[in-house]
Scaffold this motif. Structure first.
Motif, mmCIF file in Angstrom:
data_model
loop_
_atom_site.group_PDB
_atom_site.id
_atom_site.type_symbol
_atom_site.label_atom_id
_atom_site.label_comp_id
_atom_site.label_asym_id
_atom_site.label_seq_id
_atom_site.Cartn_x
_atom_site.Cartn_y
_atom_site.Cartn_z
ATOM 1 N N ALA A 235 -10.443 10.697 13.853
ATOM 2 C CA ALA A 235 -9.288 11.160 13.075
ATOM 3 C C ALA A 235 -8.754 10.076 12.147
ATOM 4 C CB ALA A 235 -8.184 11.613 14.031
ATOM 5 N N SER A 236 -8.932 8.817 12.531
ATOM 6 C CA SER A 236 -8.409 7.722 11.705
ATOM 7 C C SER A 236 -9.389 7.285 10.617
ATOM 8 C CB SER A 236 -8.065 6.514 12.592
ATOM 9 O OG SER A 236 -9.226 6.021 13.227
ATOM 10 N N MET A 237 -10.646 7.694 10.726
ATOM 11 C CA MET A 237 -11.648 7.230 9.762
ATOM 12 C C MET A 237 -11.367 7.666 8.317
ATOM 13 S SD MET A 237 -13.762 5.223 11.172
ATOM 14 C CE MET A 237 -15.108 5.185 10.009
ATOM 15 N N PRO A 238 -10.978 8.936 8.062
ATOM 16 C CA PRO A 238 -10.752 9.318 6.649
ATOM 17 C C PRO A 238 -9.682 8.476 5.973
ATOM 18 C CG PRO A 238 -10.944 11.265 8.019
ATOM 19 C CD PRO A 238 -10.894 10.102 8.945
ATOM 20 N N LEU A 239 -8.559 8.241 6.654
ATOM 21 C CA LEU A 239 -7.508 7.434 6.041
ATOM 22 C C LEU A 239 -7.951 5.984 5.882
ATOM 23 C CD1 LEU A 239 -4.000 8.520 7.357
ATOM 24 C CD2 LEU A 239 -5.067 8.884 5.142
ATOM 25 N N PHE A 240 -8.773 5.501 6.808
ATOM 26 C CA PHE A 240 -9.291 4.142 6.694
ATOM 27 C C PHE A 240 -10.152 4.021 5.430
ATOM 28 C CE2 PHE A 240 -12.465 0.838 7.885
ATOM 29 C CZ PHE A 240 -11.582 -0.236 7.979
ATOM 30 N N ILE A 241 -10.968 5.039 5.162
ATOM 31 C CA ILE A 241 -11.792 5.038 3.946
ATOM 32 C C ILE A 241 -10.906 5.111 2.698
ATOM 33 C CG2 ILE A 241 -13.531 6.346 2.672
ATOM 34 C CD1 ILE A 241 -14.688 7.202 5.390
ATOM 35 N N VAL A 242 -9.865 5.961 2.757
ATOM 36 C CA VAL A 242 -8.934 6.055 1.625
ATOM 37 C C VAL A 242 -8.279 4.710 1.354
ATOM 38 C CG1 VAL A 242 -6.733 7.074 0.885
ATOM 39 C CG2 VAL A 242 -8.505 8.520 1.876
ATOM 40 N N PHE A 243 -7.901 4.019 2.442
ATOM 41 C CA PHE A 243 -7.275 2.706 2.263
ATOM 42 C C PHE A 243 -8.229 1.716 1.605
ATOM 43 C CE2 PHE A 243 -6.534 -1.594 3.877
ATOM 44 C CZ PHE A 243 -5.255 -1.819 3.379
ATOM 45 N N LEU A 244 -9.494 1.710 2.038
ATOM 46 C CA LEU A 244 -10.465 0.784 1.448
ATOM 47 C C LEU A 244 -10.677 1.069 -0.035
ATOM 48 C CD1 LEU A 244 -13.180 0.534 4.250
ATOM 49 C CD2 LEU A 244 -11.374 -1.111 3.695
ATOM 50 N N LEU A 245 -10.666 2.356 -0.393
ATOM 51 C CA LEU A 245 -10.922 2.722 -1.783
ATOM 52 C C LEU A 245 -9.710 2.480 -2.682
ATOM 53 C CD1 LEU A 245 -12.903 6.071 -1.289
ATOM 54 C CD2 LEU A 245 -13.826 3.842 -1.923
ATOM 55 N N PHE A 246 -8.505 2.701 -2.134
ATOM 56 C CA PHE A 246 -7.305 2.639 -2.982
ATOM 57 C C PHE A 246 -6.272 1.668 -2.424
ATOM 58 C CE2 PHE A 246 -9.058 6.979 -3.254
ATOM 59 C CZ PHE A 246 -9.347 7.023 -4.606
ATOM 60 N N GLN A 247 -6.701 0.580 -1.829
ATOM 61 C CA GLN A 247 -5.748 -0.300 -1.159
ATOM 62 C C GLN A 247 -4.750 -0.921 -2.137
ATOM 63 O OE1 GLN A 247 -7.501 -3.982 0.423
ATOM 64 N NE2 GLN A 247 -9.460 -3.252 -0.335
ATOM 65 N N ASP A 248 -5.181 -1.253 -3.342
ATOM 66 C CA ASP A 248 -4.249 -1.837 -4.320
ATOM 67 C C ASP A 248 -3.144 -0.846 -4.686
ATOM 68 O OD1 ASP A 248 -5.752 -4.105 -4.294
ATOM 69 O OD2 ASP A 248 -6.912 -3.591 -6.081
ATOM 70 N N LYS A 249 -3.538 0.410 -4.942
ATOM 71 C CA LYS A 249 -2.553 1.425 -5.298
ATOM 72 C C LYS A 249 -1.625 1.717 -4.126
ATOM 73 C CE LYS A 249 -4.290 2.203 -9.397
ATOM 74 N NZ LYS A 249 -3.554 1.802 -10.620
ATOM 75 N N LEU A 250 -2.181 1.749 -2.907
ATOM 76 C CA LEU A 250 -1.371 2.051 -1.738
ATOM 77 C C LEU A 250 -0.345 0.951 -1.490
ATOM 78 C CD1 LEU A 250 -0.858 3.939 0.622
ATOM 79 C CD2 LEU A 250 -2.592 2.711 1.928
ATOM 80 N N ILE A 251 -0.768 -0.297 -1.625
ATOM 81 C CA ILE A 251 0.162 -1.415 -1.427
ATOM 82 C C ILE A 251 1.262 -1.392 -2.485
ATOM 83 C CG2 ILE A 251 0.356 -3.934 -1.497
ATOM 84 C CD1 ILE A 251 -2.459 -4.037 -0.252
ATOM 85 N N SER A 252 0.892 -1.063 -3.723
ATOM 86 C CA SER A 252 1.915 -1.009 -4.777
ATOM 87 C C SER A 252 2.895 0.117 -4.531
ATOM 88 C CB SER A 252 1.244 -0.850 -6.136
ATOM 89 O OG SER A 252 0.590 0.395 -6.233
ATOM 90 N N SER A 253 2.411 1.253 -3.976
ATOM 91 C CA SER A 253 3.332 2.357 -3.688
ATOM 92 C C SER A 253 4.308 1.975 -2.585
ATOM 93 C CB SER A 253 2.539 3.602 -3.282
ATOM 94 O OG SER A 253 1.892 3.410 -2.047
ATOM 95 N N ILE A 254 3.832 1.228 -1.579
ATOM 96 C CA ILE A 254 4.726 0.775 -0.512
ATOM 97 C C ILE A 254 5.751 -0.215 -1.056
ATOM 98 C CG2 ILE A 254 4.821 -0.493 1.664
ATOM 99 C CD1 ILE A 254 2.075 0.662 2.321
ATOM 100 N N GLN A 255 5.318 -1.099 -1.972
ATOM 101 C CA GLN A 255 6.251 -2.043 -2.582
ATOM 102 C C GLN A 255 7.312 -1.322 -3.407
ATOM 103 O OE1 GLN A 255 3.419 -4.475 -4.682
ATOM 104 N NE2 GLN A 255 3.318 -5.991 -3.035
ATOM 105 N N MET A 256 6.900 -0.255 -4.118
ATOM 106 C CA MET A 256 7.875 0.516 -4.897
ATOM 107 C C MET A 256 8.881 1.189 -3.976
ATOM 108 S SD MET A 256 5.450 2.285 -7.769
ATOM 109 C CE MET A 256 4.487 1.296 -8.907
ATOM 110 N N GLN A 257 8.385 1.725 -2.840
ATOM 111 C CA GLN A 257 9.287 2.381 -1.906
ATOM 112 C C GLN A 257 10.267 1.380 -1.310
ATOM 113 O OE1 GLN A 257 7.791 3.583 1.847
ATOM 114 N NE2 GLN A 257 9.154 5.346 1.997
ATOM 115 N N ALA A 258 9.769 0.167 -0.995
ATOM 116 C CA ALA A 258 10.649 -0.876 -0.449
ATOM 117 C C ALA A 258 11.693 -1.292 -1.471
ATOM 118 C CB ALA A 258 9.812 -2.072 -0.020
ATOM 119 N N GLY A 259 11.307 -1.305 -2.751
ATOM 120 C CA GLY A 259 12.248 -1.675 -3.805
ATOM 121 C C GLY A 259 13.395 -0.706 -3.933
ATOM 122 N N THR A 260 13.133 0.594 -3.638
ATOM 123 C CA THR A 260 14.201 1.584 -3.713
ATOM 124 C C THR A 260 15.145 1.494 -2.529
ATOM 125 O OG1 THR A 260 12.887 3.237 -2.556
ATOM 126 C CG2 THR A 260 12.737 3.175 -4.954
#
Length: 261
Positions: A235-260
């Motif tokens: 169950a965790s494998m698909p999200l793990f693959i998504v993270f590997l493919l889009f880790q830069d975008k995901l980290i930036s989205s978390i930073q934007m959320q923290a900024g708000t």
């Protein structure tokens, strides 16, 4: 930092090592970092024999994809109307949207449940998708981004005869690709991990999402933790693959959320 990373890695390592450990080693109760014997019996079972988990993965992927598409379209339209258009009460609407950050999501469950039931959407995909089709966080992020786009571009477009919708679709959205990508990935991950609300509105195991499905497997295999860990690893494998493919975008989205916050 490496020590903290190791602490977060240990539970995942424990999950994978139990998933490939034979039943007799797990039943012995001895702690081990690497099992003395390895078996992929349970992985083969879920990958090639018991295919129910594929159905749950498809349900989760479909719900998360449609919810993400809805959020991007609806949130960007709301944000465009607030940031780039002029109409009475837009400040009040933005204030209400920002104020909704203060309301816990669980407070909405009962009115949402009655609404979904009245609409006849109970036990359908739409019962999960509609409540997350627009979010205050996405609207707030996009309003801030849209306000920073130079007004000269919009004025030049209007002189060329562009309508408001054409400005939105041909100018604003292409310039907002980075934040839309970050918001889309964050929304997809959040939708994928939904548990409580889908558990409330779904009672058909063919419609279950992965988080709900693996919990039902846990109750069936209560005496076989390696079977449970195999289902959790899958169950965790698909999200793990998504993270590997889009880790830069995901980290930036978390930073934007923290900024708000």
């Amino acid at each position: 930092m490496y020590g903290i990373a190791a602490v977060f890695f240990i539970p995942f390592w424990r999950m994978f090592q139990l998933s490939i450990a034979p039943q007799d080693i797990v039943a012995s109760g001895e702690f081990f970092w690497i099992p003395s014997d390895v078996t992929f019996e349970y992985w083969q079972r879920y990958l090639f024999q018991d295919l129910t988990i594929y159905r749950w993965a498809f349900n989760t992927l479909l719900i998360a994809s449609i919810a993400t598409l809805f959020v991007l379209v609806v949130d960007s339209m709301i944000a465009f109307s607030i940031a780039r258009l002029s109409w009475p009460g837009q400040g009040i609407i933005l204030g209400i949207i920002l104020g909704s950050f203060m309301i816990p999501a669980y407070v909405n469950f009962i009115p949402l449940y009655t609404l979904i039931n009245d609409l006849g959407l109970f036990n359908t995909y739409w019962a999960i998708i509609f409540p997350v089709a627009a979010g205050p966080l996405g609207v707030f992020l996009l309003v801030q981004f849209f306000q920073d786009i130079p007004t000269e571009l919009e004025e030049a477009a209007r002189l060329d005869g562009f309508s408001s919708f054409r400005i939105y679709s041909r100018i604003i959205l292409p310039l907002s690709t980075p934040i839309l990508a970050a918001l889309g990935i964050f929304t997809f991950v959040t939708s994928w991990n939904q548990f409580l609300w889908p558990l409330i509105v779904l009672n058909n195991d063919q419609l279950y999402t992965l988080p709900i499905g693996v919990v039902t497997l846990r109750s069936v295999n209560a005496l076989a933790p390696n079977v449970i860990m195999t289902s959790l690893a899958l169950a965790s494998m698909p999200l793990f693959i998504v993270f590997l493919l889009f880790q830069d975008k995901l980290i930036s989205s978390i930073q934007m959320q923290a900024g708000t916050g």
